[in-house]
Scaffold this motif. Structure first.
Motif, short mmCIF file in Angstrom:
data_model
loop_
_atom_site.label_atom_id
_atom_site.label_comp_id
_atom_site.label_asym_id
_atom_site.label_seq_id
_atom_site.Cartn_x
_atom_site.Cartn_y
_atom_site.Cartn_z
N GLN A 1 -7.16 -8.21 5.26
CA GLN A 1 -8.39 -8.10 6.04
C GLN A 1 -8.33 -7.02 7.13
OE1 GLN A 1 -11.30 -9.71 5.08
NE2 GLN A 1 -9.94 -10.11 3.37
N LYS A 2 -7.33 -6.13 7.05
CA LYS A 2 -7.23 -5.01 7.99
C LYS A 2 -7.33 -3.68 7.25
CE LYS A 2 -4.08 -7.62 10.90
NZ LYS A 2 -2.69 -7.79 11.23
N ASP A 3 -6.55 -3.53 6.19
CA ASP A 3 -6.45 -2.28 5.46
C ASP A 3 -7.54 -2.18 4.40
OD1 ASP A 3 -4.14 -1.88 6.98
OD2 ASP A 3 -2.84 -2.71 5.43
N PHE A 4 -7.64 -0.99 3.80
CA PHE A 4 -8.63 -0.75 2.74
C PHE A 4 -7.98 -0.07 1.55
CE2 PHE A 4 -11.13 -0.77 6.62
CZ PHE A 4 -12.25 -1.50 6.27
N LEU B 1 -7.76 6.15 -9.49
CA LEU B 1 -6.95 6.69 -8.40
C LEU B 1 -7.20 5.84 -7.16
CD1 LEU B 1 -7.93 10.43 -8.98
CD2 LEU B 1 -5.88 9.26 -9.83
N LEU B 2 -6.14 5.32 -6.56
CA LEU B 2 -6.26 4.44 -5.40
C LEU B 2 -5.41 4.97 -4.25
CD1 LEU B 2 -6.12 2.54 -8.16
CD2 LEU B 2 -6.36 0.74 -6.47
N TRP B 3 -6.02 5.01 -3.08
CA TRP B 3 -5.30 5.32 -1.84
C TRP B 3 -5.43 4.11 -0.94
CZ3 TRP B 3 -7.94 8.87 -4.57
CH2 TRP B 3 -7.31 10.10 -4.84
N LYS B 4 -4.44 3.91 -0.09
CA LYS B 4 -4.49 2.81 0.86
C LYS B 4 -4.69 3.39 2.26
CE LYS B 4 -2.01 -1.50 1.58
NZ LYS B 4 -0.74 -2.18 1.31
N LEU B 5 -5.65 2.84 3.00
CA LEU B 5 -5.87 3.20 4.40
C LEU B 5 -5.29 2.07 5.24
CD1 LEU B 5 -7.09 4.86 6.72
CD2 LEU B 5 -9.25 3.65 6.31
N THR B 6 -4.26 2.39 6.04
CA THR B 6 -3.59 1.42 6.90
C THR B 6 -3.62 1.92 8.34
OG1 THR B 6 -1.41 2.44 6.72
CG2 THR B 6 -2.01 0.84 4.99
N ALA B 7 -2.99 1.19 9.24
CA ALA B 7 -2.90 1.62 10.64
C ALA B 7 -2.18 2.97 10.76
CB ALA B 7 -2.17 0.56 11.46
N ALA C 1 -0.20 10.06 -1.48
CA ALA C 1 -0.47 10.26 -2.91
C ALA C 1 -1.19 9.03 -3.45
CB ALA C 1 0.83 10.48 -3.66
N PRO C 2 -2.00 9.23 -4.48
CA PRO C 2 -2.69 8.07 -5.04
C PRO C 2 -1.78 7.22 -5.90
CG PRO C 2 -3.18 9.99 -6.35
CD PRO C 2 -2.36 10.47 -5.18
N ILE C 3 -2.12 5.95 -5.98
CA ILE C 3 -1.55 5.08 -7.01
C ILE C 3 -2.45 5.30 -8.23
CG2 ILE C 3 -1.20 2.69 -7.74
CD1 ILE C 3 -0.89 2.02 -4.71
N ILE C 4 -1.86 5.54 -9.37
CA ILE C 4 -2.63 5.78 -10.59
C ILE C 4 -2.54 4.55 -11.48
CG2 ILE C 4 -2.87 7.21 -12.65
CD1 ILE C 4 -1.69 9.54 -10.97
N ARG C 5 -3.71 4.03 -11.83
CA ARG C 5 -3.79 2.88 -12.74
C ARG C 5 -4.50 3.34 -14.02
NH1 ARG C 5 -0.20 -0.02 -10.03
NH2 ARG C 5 -0.97 -0.98 -8.14
N PHE D 1 -9.70 -7.09 -9.96
CA PHE D 1 -9.00 -6.25 -9.00
C PHE D 1 -8.16 -7.12 -8.07
CE2 PHE D 1 -8.59 -3.85 -5.01
CZ PHE D 1 -8.01 -2.70 -5.51
N ASP D 2 -6.90 -6.75 -7.94
CA ASP D 2 -5.96 -7.45 -7.06
C ASP D 2 -5.98 -6.75 -5.69
OD1 ASP D 2 -3.74 -8.32 -5.62
OD2 ASP D 2 -2.36 -8.12 -7.29
N THR D 3 -6.54 -7.42 -4.69
CA THR D 3 -6.70 -6.78 -3.37
C THR D 3 -5.39 -6.66 -2.59
OG1 THR D 3 -7.28 -8.89 -2.31
CG2 THR D 3 -9.10 -7.53 -3.15
N GLU D 4 -4.32 -7.27 -3.08
CA GLU D 4 -3.02 -7.13 -2.42
C GLU D 4 -2.26 -5.90 -2.93
OE1 GLU D 4 1.01 -9.61 -1.27
OE2 GLU D 4 -0.41 -10.50 -2.67
#
Length: 168
Positions: free
Chosen positions: A80-83, A96-102, A108-112, A149-152
């Motif tokens: 509930q903090k990151d995106f 292509l997935l990127w994580k936005l954290t603090a 680099a993207p995670i490729i699924r 989609f696994d949000t973790e």
């Protein structure tokens, strides 16, 4: 940034570390020739404390990827903090997935690799209200796919594909 013909040109997300910092993710249209921007995906950072509270750009056009489709969404991480920032590469089945954290945006993207190849950039990608499902469409190729989609961990699984004739 962005482009007026892109299905989902931009998304603005607050920094998980500071609500006064905004990340603006933007995508340019995908053109086949090298004289035009080629599905470029990037982000800029805005600090809303600058200019008397009107905000100011502190980092501009940080390139994340080239040759993306015009599909863009974000899903809140299970903490509930990151995106998760999600798009799709053109010409294949790569999400292509990127994580936005603090700490900021992942380098680099995670490729699924899952689902149907996307050979046309137009379409949409959206999440369910809880973020546990994704739907992606291709306008010209006339299909919609739904995934879990696994949000973790950002896993994308269990594709269900619907073609134009099947959606009546």
């Amino acid at each position: 940034g962005g482009h007026n013909s892109v299905t989902q040109s931009s998304i603005i997300l607050p920094s998980p570390a500071d609500e006064n910092i905004l990340y603006v993710f933007a995508m340019n249209e995908l053109k086949a020739d090298s004289l035009h921007l080629n599905g470029e995906f990037y982000y800029s950072v805005v600090d809303m404390r600058l200019n008397g509270g009107l905000g100011g750009i502190v980092s501009v056009k940080n390139k994340l990827y080239d040759y993306c489709t015009e599909k863009l969404t974000a899903i809140r991480h299970c903490n509930q903090k990151d995106f998760w920032i999600i798009t799709h590469e053109n010409g294949n089945d790569n999400f292509l997935l990127w994580k936005l954290t603090a700490e900021g945006v992942s380098d680099a993207p995670i490729i699924r690799k899952i689902g149907t190849n996307h050979f046309r950039p137009q379409g949409s990608i959206k999440s369910s209200p809880l973020g546990d499902q994704l739907a992606i469409s291709s306008l010209n190729e006339r299909f919609v796919e739904v995934f879990d989609f696994d949000t973790e961990e950002g896993y994308i699984t269990r594709p269900i594909s619907l073609r134009s004739g099947e959606m009546n």
